[in-house]
Every structure is written in C-alpha cells, then in structure tokens.
Motif scaffolding. Structure first.
Motif, PDB file in Angstrom:
ATOM      1  N   THR A 171     -10.957  18.765 -18.962  1.00 36.73           N
ATOM      2  CA  THR A 171     -11.604  17.540 -18.759  1.00 36.73           C
ATOM      3  C   THR A 171     -10.913  16.533 -19.878  1.00 36.73           C
ATOM      4  O   THR A 171     -10.425  16.853 -20.738  1.00 36.73           O
ATOM      5  CB  THR A 171     -13.131  17.796 -19.440  1.00 36.73           C
ATOM      6  OG1 THR A 171     -12.903  18.304 -20.506  1.00 36.73           O
ATOM      7  CG2 THR A 171     -13.722  18.836 -18.644  1.00 36.73           C
ATOM      8  N   ARG A 216     -19.610  22.328 -16.602  1.00 39.96           N
ATOM      9  CA  ARG A 216     -20.274  21.768 -17.546  1.00 39.96           C
ATOM     10  C   ARG A 216     -20.111  22.404 -18.888  1.00 39.96           C
ATOM     11  O   ARG A 216     -19.501  23.630 -19.094  1.00 39.96           O
ATOM     12  CB  ARG A 216     -21.689  21.637 -17.340  1.00 39.96           C
ATOM     13  CG  ARG A 216     -22.548  23.047 -17.312  1.00 39.96           C
ATOM     14  CD  ARG A 216     -23.860  22.680 -17.293  1.00 39.96           C
ATOM     15  NE  ARG A 216     -24.611  23.889 -16.874  1.00 39.96           N
ATOM     16  CZ  ARG A 216     -26.146  24.019 -17.059  1.00 39.96           C
ATOM     17  NH1 ARG A 216     -26.888  22.880 -16.720  1.00 39.96           N
ATOM     18  NH2 ARG A 216     -26.594  25.388 -16.755  1.00 39.96           N
ATOM     19  N   ASP A 217     -20.330  21.882 -20.084  1.00 41.86           N
ATOM     20  CA  ASP A 217     -20.103  22.409 -21.416  1.00 41.86           C
ATOM     21  C   ASP A 217     -20.600  23.817 -21.410  1.00 41.86           C
ATOM     22  O   ASP A 217     -21.639  24.198 -20.805  1.00 41.86           O
ATOM     23  CB  ASP A 217     -20.984  21.501 -22.456  1.00 41.86           C
ATOM     24  CG  ASP A 217     -20.169  20.246 -22.640  1.00 41.86           C
ATOM     25  OD1 ASP A 217     -19.061  19.863 -21.877  1.00 41.86           O
ATOM     26  OD2 ASP A 217     -20.930  19.365 -23.236  1.00 41.86           O
ATOM     27  N   ASN A 218     -19.803  24.610 -22.003  1.00 41.42           N
ATOM     28  CA  ASN A 218     -20.212  26.090 -22.209  1.00 41.42           C
ATOM     29  C   ASN A 218     -21.269  26.289 -23.147  1.00 41.42           C
ATOM     30  O   ASN A 218     -21.145  25.733 -24.419  1.00 41.42           O
ATOM     31  CB  ASN A 218     -18.990  26.830 -22.697  1.00 41.42           C
ATOM     32  CG  ASN A 218     -19.014  28.495 -22.442  1.00 41.42           C
ATOM     33  OD1 ASN A 218     -20.072  28.914 -22.455  1.00 41.42           O
ATOM     34  ND2 ASN A 218     -18.092  28.872 -21.946  1.00 41.42           N
ATOM     35  N   SER A 272     -15.070  27.754 -25.758  1.00 42.95           N
ATOM     36  CA  SER A 272     -15.000  26.352 -25.704  1.00 42.95           C
ATOM     37  C   SER A 272     -14.623  25.722 -24.220  1.00 42.95           C
ATOM     38  O   SER A 272     -15.084  24.589 -24.177  1.00 42.95           O
ATOM     39  CB  SER A 272     -13.580  25.934 -26.657  1.00 42.95           C
ATOM     40  OG  SER A 272     -12.752  26.795 -26.390  1.00 42.95           O
ATOM     41  N   ASP A 273     -14.064  26.841 -23.442  1.00 46.80           N
ATOM     42  CA  ASP A 273     -13.780  26.127 -21.909  1.00 46.80           C
ATOM     43  C   ASP A 273     -15.002  26.061 -21.248  1.00 46.80           C
ATOM     44  O   ASP A 273     -15.939  26.809 -21.489  1.00 46.80           O
ATOM     45  CB  ASP A 273     -12.879  27.259 -21.381  1.00 46.80           C
ATOM     46  CG  ASP A 273     -11.466  27.330 -21.985  1.00 46.80           C
ATOM     47  OD1 ASP A 273     -11.273  26.396 -22.713  1.00 46.80           O
ATOM     48  OD2 ASP A 273     -10.844  28.295 -21.667  1.00 46.80           O
ATOM     49  N   PRO A 274     -15.128  25.214 -20.489  1.00 42.12           N
ATOM     50  CA  PRO A 274     -16.223  24.610 -19.878  1.00 42.12           C
ATOM     51  C   PRO A 274     -16.615  25.919 -18.583  1.00 42.12           C
ATOM     52  O   PRO A 274     -15.683  26.418 -18.259  1.00 42.12           O
ATOM     53  CB  PRO A 274     -15.993  23.376 -18.979  1.00 42.12           C
ATOM     54  CG  PRO A 274     -14.539  23.258 -19.206  1.00 42.12           C
ATOM     55  CD  PRO A 274     -14.126  23.866 -20.200  1.00 42.12           C
ATOM     56  N   ASP A 330      -9.863  24.405 -20.298  1.00 41.46           N
ATOM     57  CA  ASP A 330     -10.579  23.033 -20.169  1.00 41.46           C
ATOM     58  C   ASP A 330      -9.593  21.779 -19.952  1.00 41.46           C
ATOM     59  O   ASP A 330      -8.742  21.328 -20.672  1.00 41.46           O
ATOM     60  CB  ASP A 330     -11.007  22.825 -21.753  1.00 41.46           C
ATOM     61  CG  ASP A 330     -11.992  21.285 -21.787  1.00 41.46           C
ATOM     62  OD1 ASP A 330     -12.083  20.671 -20.804  1.00 41.46           O
ATOM     63  OD2 ASP A 330     -12.570  21.068 -23.038  1.00 41.46           O
TER      64      ASP A 330
END
Lengths: 728, 511
Positions: B143, A651-653, A659-661, B141
């Motif tokens: 996604t 999920r969002d950091n 920035s990476d989840p 990331d």
C-alpha cells in the motif's frame, strides 16, 4: 437494455419553436437531426458516441411518430451501407460510430458512397476518439475525408453551434451531392449547455409516403461511371461545396485589434484558444479577442478565398490542428503560395505533432507564437517562462515521490464479472501447461491483458482475434488460443474469424465470451442472448424477453464448426477441464468454447429491483456475500492475484503481531461465488466463507436458526468460561 | 465567411469592463460507479437555480469498470441579456479554483498533474483509501503512503479540506457523491447559498440518507478540516492488571521486560497459551531472553522485537487444529454479523471453503506414521480420494462439534510430524538470527521470518524459499544485510524463478 437510460431526457426531443433546450451535446445532436427532417438513422455504439445510440434507442416512440426509421446496425459497415438510401432519393440520413476504428470498418461502403454521390443529405457523425480518455490507437478521421472527398465538419463545442452545423451540414451535403463527416471530440460529446429549439420536421418519405423506385445507372460504382464520378468529385462537387460554405458563412472570423497576426483554428479547439488568449489578457470571457481568429467549422475542404482574405496583410498566422500529419497546415501553405500571399505560417513547428491541444499546450503554443510576432510587440500577462512554470508547481523531488507512491488505476473487470472466473481458469491452466500465447480482442475482456491476469498478447480489432491467430498457429508450442466477446463475434468474428478458420482447417481454440450484451460499450443488446446462468447464490430470474434469439452455437454450427462446448464461466473446474480437453484433443478442426455468464452490471440492474420488491412483498429471499476470516488470513493475497475483483480488497491487519494487510471482502460483494471456487480449485486457504442471509425467513428457517443459535450460545458460553481462565 | 464586427466603442468598453471577468473552474476526480456524474448534475442544477451559467464535460472512458474518471465544470454569473461566455472544456494547470477528489490517492494524482496551484486552488477530498490492484496483489504490504499525500495536499493547496467521507456515507447508507456535495457547499468555495444545495439533495431517491450525509459533511467542511495535516499520536501501551491466576503468573514477568518489548510480548504470550499451553509460552520467552542478550547495548531492542514477533507467529503456525479453533471462536459469529450487517434474529448460514490435502493430514499424525504416509503412494492415493474440496456449514451443530473435536487435537500437537517439521525450520532460522556477526545481518535474517505465510502450495513456496536462503547463508556466512534483503524481496515475488540462489540473485532487484 443499455447501461444508461435516457427515457427522461428524450422527452426534451419534443421541444418546439422557441423552447430552451438544456442538456448534453449528444442529445442536442439528436434534436438537431429531428429538426433537419432526417428520414433514417443508425450506427454502431462505442465511446464517445455510445450515448447517441442509446438516446436514439430510447427515443423510438418520437422517431416513430415522425416516421423516422431507426436501426441498431450490426457493424459500422452495415451503418455506412445504410446511407445508400440517400444515393437515389431525397432522403436525409445520419449514422454514427466511434472513429477512426469505426471508419476503418465502414471504409468499403463509405468509399463507394462517396464515389456515387448523394441526392439526399447523408451524414456520418464520428466520435473522434483522440487524446485523454480515448480507448483506441491514435489516428485522425481527416485522412479519410481527404482521400474519399467527403467534407468534414468540426463545429465550435457549444450547443447552438453544434445544432446549427448539423442543419447546415445536410444542406451542404445536398448542395454538393457529397456525404459529410460530422466530427465530435470526446469532450464535445459530453459537453452540457443550452440552445433555442425549433419544431421537429417529419421526413417527406416514410412507410406512409414511399418513394418511387428510381434507377440512375451513372451512380453505380462500375466502369465506365467510376471515372466520371472521380472527375465529378473534383470538377463539380468540390467547387459546389466551397461555394456553399463561403456563401452560408459556415466558417467564422473574429476580428481583433492586432491585425498583423492571426490564428487559424479548427472549430473544436476554439474555446481552448479563447481561454489561452484570456489568460494572456488578450480576450475576454465572452470571446471578444485582440488577436484575429479564423475558425474552421468546416475543416475539409479549405476555402481558398477565405484563407487569402484572412491572411492578406498579416505577417504571421498560427494554424491549430490536433494530431498528425499536419494536413490543414499543408493545405493552407499550398493555397497561400499559389496566390503568392507571403504570410509566415506557424504550425507544427511550434505546436506538438502528437496528442491533444489541452489548455496548457494551447497556452504555451500561443505564447510562443505571439512572442515571435515581429513588428508590433504584443503585451501578454504571462511571459513564456511563467507559462512553462504553470505546467506544475510541484517540486521535482515531490513529483518523483508521487510517481512512486500513486497507484495506477487500470480499468478492470467489475465486481462479480462473469469473465473473471474464465480468466482465473485460464491462469490456473497456464500454470499447469506452461506460458500461453493468446490472441485477444476488443471488449471488457481486453482488460485481462492487464494485472492481475496478464493474459493476452495481441489485439488486432473488433472480432478479429481468431483471424489474427491464423498466421502463427503453425509456429506455437500449443494449439492457438483466441478470445472473442459476443459483441465482436456478431460484429465481425463469425465471418472474418469462424467461417475462414473452418475453411482453412484451423485446429485451434476459440473462446467466445457470451455475456448477453455489448457490455464494454454500455450494455447494448446484441443478437444472442445469455442463458439464465447459475449464480446459485443471487436471486435467479427469467432471462430477458426477446422474441427472436440468434444463438452463437447455432451460428458456429451453421458455419461448419463440429466441436462446440458451452460452459458457465462460474464453474471454474468445468471450464478448466473443457479448455484442457480442447487444447489436447486430437479432433480436427476449430474448437469453440462458448463461455457463458450474464454481464453482472446488467444483471444487477435487472435483479436488484426484483430483490427489493420480493423483500418488500414479504417473499423469502436468500442473499449471499463472501467473508474472509481476518484471523486465518495470513496476508499473502494469492486470492487477489487470481481474481482482482473490486470487492475483494485489503485492510489493516487486526492482529497486533502481524504488519501485512489482510484480504477483505467489502459490502459491494454480489456473492457471485468466484472467491470460493478459486479457494477450492487453486487450493488457496481456509479463510473464505460464504454467508447466506435470508430475508422473510419461513417458519422452518426461524425454527432451525433459533435452535442452532441456542445450542451455539450454550457452547460459546462454555468456551468463553474456559478461555477466560487461560487469559490474563 | 461571416465577420463578427463590433463597434470600436464596444471593443474599448469590453476591454475596460469585462476583460477581467473570469469563470470559476472546478475539476472532479472520481472512480467508476461512485456517482461523479450525479454530483456533476447536482452542481449544474445548483448553478442554474442561482442564475449562473454552468458548462460541464467529462471523460467517462471505461469508468464504470473501476478506472479513474474526470469531470470538469466552469461557472459564470448570467448578467441580463449578456452573451453566453466561451468556456473551456479542458482543466488547465494554473487555472483550477476548486479540485475535488473522492479518494486521497486521486487527490495526489491531481497534485502530480499540476492542477493544484498554491495561489488559487481549494482541494477537497475524502481521505479514505480505495486500493489499486498493484497495492492489493502484493505478497506483503504494497500500500502507498497516505500520509505523504495528505502532507503534500496541505503544502500545495491554497485551502485543503479532507476527512473520511466514506465512513460518513457508510453510516448513513448512501454514496460518496452526497458527502462530496456537502463538503463543496460547506467549503464556501462556490458562491451559492447552502440552502440551494440542501433543497436539491432533499429531492429524489434516498433523499433522507443523502441529506444526512450532506449535512454532516457540510459541518465538517465548514468547521475547517482545512490546512496542514498532523498524523494522530499513538497512546503508549500499558500492561493491564491481572484478572486470573494465569495473569498473576505472567504479567509481573512481562513487566520486567524492556519497555519496547512489553506489548509484543504480551500479545505473543497470550497467543501461545491460547494456541497450546503455558509451557509453550515459556519456550518462546526463553528464546526472547537470548535475543535480549544480543540486544543489550541497544535501547530500541529492534532485533528482539522483530525476531520475537515473527517467532511467536511461526510457533503458532496454522495447522488443522488451529484453523478449527479459530473457526468456532466464541467471538466469531458476532464479528461476521456486524460485518454483513445482520442482527441475531436474521437467519444466517456460514459455508466454509476447505481443501485439505494429504500433506495437512500427514502433518497431524505422529512423526513416523506421518512420514510413512507421505512416502507411500498407495496410501496417498487412497487418502486423496476421500479428501479434496469441501464446503462445510459451520453454523450447523454437527459441524460445530466436529470442529471442536479437531481443535481438541492440539493437545497431541507436540508429537506430530507437522510440529517436528515446523520447529526444525524455526530452529534453523532462529539460530541464523542469533549467530549472525553484525546487527544489520541479524535484523535482515529476522525479517526473513515474515516470509512464512499462507497455506498449501503458498505455504510450501514461502517456507521452501526461506530454506533456500538459509542454506545459502550457511555456505556464505559473510553475506551482508543488503544482499539478504535482496534475496528476501526476490523470494516475495511469486512468479519470479527461485530454483537456485544464483537464480535468486539474478532475479533480485538491485538495491
């Protein structure tokens, strides 16, 4: 205990004359079997007919009342052999399996059955696993029907036709002394609808009314009888079948005003044909068509007279049969040429050789065909260009973007699956010992060949992994590794694999995954049971009751295996060690590791109600789930690459600088403990915690908790004051 | 062979009358275990009660095991003793009236399969994400772009209804099929009375929760949720007012920074004071100043932003004191309790999984002592025996005190081996950013800072690969930004070979 229970639905099987029966195709077939007075039923599960086995299993009371004998056969070969009951006696019997794989397994018994011929109606209900949604290599059952001279029924996919064709099928089988394939496509198995039921018919013979033993030597498949049986197939049974099909009108013709053309379709594709014609304004939603249709509810054998009658006077006909080779088209050409009927036959020249005839494929094909119709131009709503355009309204550019953006969704292991830690262990071991060549098998564990595990090189068939490793074990840098499920082990692996391997002094490693069920096909029971395994953090329960228990370990010892270890899959460290030992040991002969852990789907089905009840009764219950610290997780996702558990996601950091989840455990976590064990054995990171929640806490729990909470509160207050000073 | 004959009159009649009657066709895309089958059965029941024919079929496949699954339904009104209609078992391109998806990427899949026709298809989807394995297992990331799919849905569907149904059902404690049914009913795409849906869902298990989710979803769908998608606008960041002496010292200085950098700087300074002390934050701010100089002629200050952000994260590297500090954070227990849905009264134990290695211990020691430890195999082995996997109960008071002790060690941090090691790498990297000839190069090198993550072996892999790239840049200073980005992405693939830079370049995907 199967994944899906039909306890409620099977009550419908009691429906009598005139009752309207509503339900799924599978259930309708079962009802039709009872209406046909079957004496015995059996089979082996596998999509798309798994539910048929589950229905029969759940319907045993009703079957018992009627005196119908049911067996959950050990394999398709066992099921096919069961049909021999119909050779000498007027016993109607039906078995079912996934085709073509099941048909291949059953082929020995089937060929002999077909050669002997039958007295009582014998029917094989094959789930034709072809096209979208299929889970096997793509082949047709049709070839087997032709080479063994068994008739193949392919009814229109609506419940009345399905039921009617089962009953007619038994009569056909008896009229022509020939066993029958009854073909159901994937979507047909699951189609819902209704039909008017008839009373169930009790079989003439059962344990209260036994048959008189009756020997007919000429039906035994030994010389000289086999030559006579071959002649009889062609000389008597085939003509009898053709006569019956024609006389009882098993095939249907739907007339249409444009009689210079016609469509010849298999029953299973009829609805798709009507929809295509309707979209072209050439049929209505009730099936009234302008284009004459000859519908083959009996796909094999073909009925020459019917064909000639339908084609006579037509300039073109289109033959619609899915898959390859185009057996039916060839058969039709032969019939027409022999009778010198000059109708032009279109088929695979304008239809795709491979794959399903979907709505779009059918619409394109029929449009092409009618466009080619010479004399009378047939008006169509959509010209070919328009039809081709309907393929997709999406611009090439958007398609390209979607292709890159849409994540693939390969089937994977379920949340908490006991096979996951096994493959985590193998993956970790591989990192130490170098790349492995692994002979894989059929079952949930097949998914380990995909991301994130990417373990496994070949799959040769159900229970054949060990056998398939024997050809290359002398040429591998490491001891041959084969992985097999308990389902595959009992289906075929013990005989084709273990016994042969011991006999040939195979010194490789066989991992048998013992999860207690035939899990991939829907959690059906199998001979072996799982030991109550140690998922320490979920409420533990006594093992499922089963009086007779055949263990995999005993079976292997019986077959002569000396080196056997049984390890709980959830103990990754122990598993790693055991596998390392097996791969490095000098001990001669086959090494078998039984990797034990109950299928989590079935376990949850068993345990959840018990937990609910326990909580309701005020008993102390400890529930566990895992948690990842968003502050300490740096978003490398190494944990996911080792696990791939559905509940271990991202999920969002929350950190405004990152920035990476971050990795995240959602509430579907069942607390199997693999995350923690991986974090330890693979030295991942300090972000994982196991949270234990206690329902109905004991006074002691409460005391400790409140004491701890109070002290923590006090410490927290101190920290908070201190921290606030350091903040803005 | 039976010939189904009909009098010519009837043929004519049917052609005139019912040739244009059509079924209503609906395709449903769900994920395994989401109750797509339940939803289908509800729809069948609604149709039955409304006196309609309904035929459904499905491709369950291995749906139970996380795969995508398709359900297909056709509806047709029953007219007196009219024969049953012939309905198709295949969803067909250009023939779908209603498409339903339980997750936004699956809606995208239906668009890509051509099931969404601008002239007839209503697309109903929950716009939350359920991530695929390829998205989850990426080192960074991975996604997909949710907004892209939403935007396309708006463009290709005749009517587009989307909202977060997952949030709704989680709030009401039920499954997404209930919300989907509500959305279908609310959309009015099916000609059945809303009450018919409601009565149905008011029966059976979890009726109350289902009904609540159904109603809320119904409202949302009825009151639009329709049409094109506009992304929500971000509120601009404003520095807060000072509440402490620390704040009075720092906030004015942050306010003097170029506006694009203020939020980043605010968080960075906060983090570093919490991590070490104000002097440490000064250290960072000085570096930021030199970045800002480089950025003078640019209004976006992109380089200062990226490099500054990565610098702050790296300076606050996760050593044992830091992890200990975070594990006994005052706010942490509340976070956990809200996450696992446990109120303060419910007894809860927290077991942390640690695996300290000799390296982490050495990093805590004074420089000389630490490197001595790493050099001596006997010491390593001795220490190795007492270390190894540990499961520690941080809910226990004893552990709380231990962790506080560990977190207190941060006051000695500057003299430790770990500090020396990290700051040596930090300086090399930061030097590279400052001395790069072109802006593009500097940006690419700054981005490399994002590689530094993880613990133990992962941490070693990421940092050592970064060093390999920096070494390479020393030998070839004129390397362009694209090549650096190439090396970066290659380094982000854990399994790819990364021994020498040649290997890297070979392994790097073409840009």
């Amino acid at each position: 205990m199967a994944e899906r229970s039909f306890r409620e639905e099977v009550k419908k099987l009691r429906a009598g004359d005139g009752d309207v029966f509503k339900g799924e195709g599978i259930l309708a077939i079962t009802k039709a079997l009872l209406q046909s007075g079957v004496s015995y039923v059996g089979g082996y599960q596998g999509s798309p007919i798994s539910h048929l086995m589950d229905v029969l299993n759940d319907a045993q009371d009703i079957l018992g009342e009627l005196g119908v004998h049911f067996e959950a056969n050990g394999s398709e070969a066992t099921a096919a052999a069961m049909l021999s009951a119909s050779i000498n006696y007027p016993l109607r019997g039906a078995v079912t399996w996934k085709s073509t794989v099941g048909t291949n397994v059953a082929s020995d018994a089937l060929s002999n059955l077909a050669s002997s011929g039958v007295t009582g109606g014998a029917m094989v209900i094959v789930g034709e696993d072809y096209g979208e949604g299929s889970s096997i290599m793509q082949e047709r059952s049709y070839a087997f029907a032709m080479k063994a001279q068994m008739w193949l029924l392919d009814p229109r996919p609506n419940l009345p036709s399905i039921v009617d064709m089962v009953e007619k099928g038994f009569e056909l089988s008896e009229a022509s002394s020939t066993p029958i394939f009854y073909m159901m496509r994937i979507r047909g198995c699951h189609v819902t609808g209704e039909f008017v039921a008839r009373d169930n018919v009790a079989p003439a013979h059962h344990n209260q009314a036994p048959v008189t033993p009756n020997r007919e030597p000429e039906k035994i498949i030994l010389p000289p009888f086999v030559y006579e049986q071959e002649r009889e197939k062609i000389g008597e049974r085939l003509p009898a079948a053709i006569h019956f099909v024609e006389e009882h009108a098993l095939n249907e013709v739907f007339p249409g005003r444009y009689d210079s053309v016609g469509i010849i379709t298999c029953g299973g594709s009829y609805n798709t044909v009507i929809r295509a014609l309707q979209r072209q304004g050439l049929a209505d939603v009730y099936g009234d068509t302008d284009i004459p249709i000859y519908c083959l509810n009996v796909a094999y054998p073909l009925i020459p007279n019917e064909l000639v009658r339908f084609c006579a006077g037509k300039e073109q006909v289109l033959v619609l049969e899915e898959g390859q080779p185009e057996y039916i088209e060839q058969g039709i050409q032969t019939v027409l040429r022999r009778q010198d009927v000059q109708t032009r036959v279109y088929g695979k020249d304008i239809m795709p050789m491979a794959g399903e005839y979907t709505g779009q494929v059918m619409l394109e094909g029929i449009t092409r065909f009618l466009g080619a119709a010479s004399r009378t131009a047939i008006p169509m709503k959509l010209p070919l260009e328009a039809v081709l355009a309907t393929e997709t309204p999406v611009s090439d550019e958007d398609i390209a973007r979607l292709m890159t953006e849409l994540p693939p969704r390969p089937a994977g292991l379920c949340t908490g699956c006991p096979e996951r830690p096994l493959f985590s262990a193998i993956k970790q071991l591989q990192e130490e010992m170098g790349p492995f060549h692994i002979s894989s098998d059929i079952g949930c564990h097949s998914f380990a060949t995909a991301a994130p595990f990417n373990l496994g090189n070949t799959i040769m068939g159900y229970g054949l992994s060990l056998a398939s490793s024997s050809g290359m074990r002398h040429a591998l840098p490491h001891k041959a590794i084969s992985i097999m499920g308990d389902g595959g082990f009992w289906h075929n692996g013990l005989t084709s694999g273990v016994t042969s391997a011991v006999f040939n002094e195979h010194d490789g490693l066989l991992i048998v995954i013992d999860n207690g069920y035939s899990a991939a096909t829907g959690g059906q029971d199998i001979p072996s049971l799982v030991e109550p395994n140690l998922i320490a953090t979920t409420l533990d329960t006594d093992q499922p009751k089963r009086d007779s228990w055949q263990t995999i370990e005993d079976a292997c010892r019986g077959a002569g295996v000396k080196w056997i270890r049984t390890v709980s899959t959830y103990n990754i460290a122990a598993m790693k060690e055991t596998l390392r030992t097996a791969l490095t040991s000098d001990a001669p002969g086959l090494k078998v590791v039984v990797a034990e852990g109950e299928c989590m789907l079935n376990r949850q089905r068993r345990v959840k109600p018990m937990i609910r009840q326990a909580v309701a009764e005020g008993r102390r219950v400890k529930r566990a789930r895992f948690y990842i610290d968003p502050e300490t997780c740096t978003g490398d996702h190494g944990c996911i690459r080792l696990s791939g558990c559905p509940s271990l996601t991202i999920r969002d950091n929350p950190d405004p600088l990152r920035s990476d989840p971050v990795s995240y455990v959602d509430n579907s976590c069942v607390g199997c403990g693999v995350c923690g064990t991986n974090a330890h054995s693979a030295v991942l990171c300090p972000s994982f915690s196991r949270i234990d929640l206690i329902d109905n806490p004991s006074p002691w729990d409460r005391l400790m908790n409140s004491a701890r909470v109070r002290v923590r509160e006090w410490l927290r207050a101190r920290d908070q004051k201190h921290r606030l000073q350091r903040q803005f | 062979m039976v010939t189904r004959t009909r009098p010519e009159a009837q043929i004519a009649a049917t052609i005139l009358m019912s040739r244009d009657d059509q079924t209503i066709n609906m395709v449903i895309a769900a994920l395994g275990g989401e109750g797509g089958g339940v939803l289908t059965n509800w729809l069948i029941a609604v149709a039955e009660q409304s006196g309609w024919w309904c035929q459904s079929t499905s491709l369950a496949g291995v749906a139970q095991r996380t795969g995508a699954t398709i359900y297909y339904l056709e509806f047709m009104p029953r007219e007196g003793d009219q024969r049953p209609p012939v309905m198709s078992l295949f969803p067909a391109q250009g023939d779908i009236d209603i498409a339903v998806a339980s997750e936004i990427a699956e809606a995208g899949r239906m668009i890509s399969r051509g099931f969404i026709s601008p002239d007839k298809s209503t697309l109903i989807t929950s716009d939350h994400r359920v991530f695929g394995i390829t998205e989850k297992s990426a080192t960074g990331d991975g996604t997909v772009d949710r907004d892209l799919i939403l935007e396309m849905g708006g463009r290709y569907a005749k009517a587009f209804i989307h909202f977060d149904m997952s949030e709704i059902v989680q709030r009401h404690g039920t499954v997404i099929s209930a919300a989907l049914l509500g959305a279908i009913a609310g959309s009015g795409a099916l000609p059945f009375a809303p009450d018919c849906f409601r009565d149905l869902i008011s029966e059976g298990a979890a009726a109350r929760a289902n009904l609540a989710a159904f109603d809320e979803s119904f409202q949302r769908a009825e009151s639009g949720g329709v049409g094109a998608y506009e992304p929500a606008a971000q509120a601009p960041f404003v520095l807060p007012a000072a509440t402490t002496p620390v704040g009075e010292r720092w906030l004015p200085r942050l306010a003097d920074l170029p506006h694009p950098l203020q939020e980043m700087a605010y968080h960075s300074v906060n983090r570093l004071i919490d991590y070490q002390d104000e002097a440490y934050a000064e250290q960072w701010l000085a570096c930021l100043a030199s970045l800002i100089d480089r950025d003078q002629d640019r209004t976006d200050y992109a380089l200062s932003y990226e490099a500054g952000r990565h610098l702050a994260l790296w300076m606050a590297y996760e050593d044992i004191p830091r992890v200990a500090q975070l594990k006994v954070r005052p706010t942490r227990e509340d976070q956990i309790r809200s996450e696992v849905k446990a109120d303060a009264a419910q007894p809860m134990t927290v077991a942390e999984f640690f695996h300290p290695r000799v390296e982490e211990i050495a990093a805590l020691l004074p420089r000389r002592l630490g490197s001595a430890l790493l050099r001596s195999n006997t010491a390593r082995r001795a220490l190795g025996r007492v270390l190894g996997p540990r499961t520690l109960r941080t809910d226990r008071i004893s552990m709380q005190l231990v962790f506080r002790g560990l977190s207190g060690l941060r006051r000695f941090r500057r003299s430790t081996l770990g500090y020396a090691h990290e700051h040596q790498m930090i300086e090399r990297w930061f030097e590279g950013v400052l001395t790069a000839d072109e802006h593009a190069q500097a940006m690419a090198i700054a981005a490399l800072g994002g590689m530094v993550k993880g613990y133990g072996d992962t941490r070693y892999r990421t940092t050592s690969r970064l060093v390999v790239i920096l070494d390479y840049l020393d030998t070839a200073p004129d390397v362009n930004a694209e090549k650096i980005a190439e090396l970066h992405s290659a380094a982000m693939t854990p399994d790819a070979p990364f021994g020498s830079v040649e290997g890297v370049v070979a392994a790097a995907p073409a840009v």
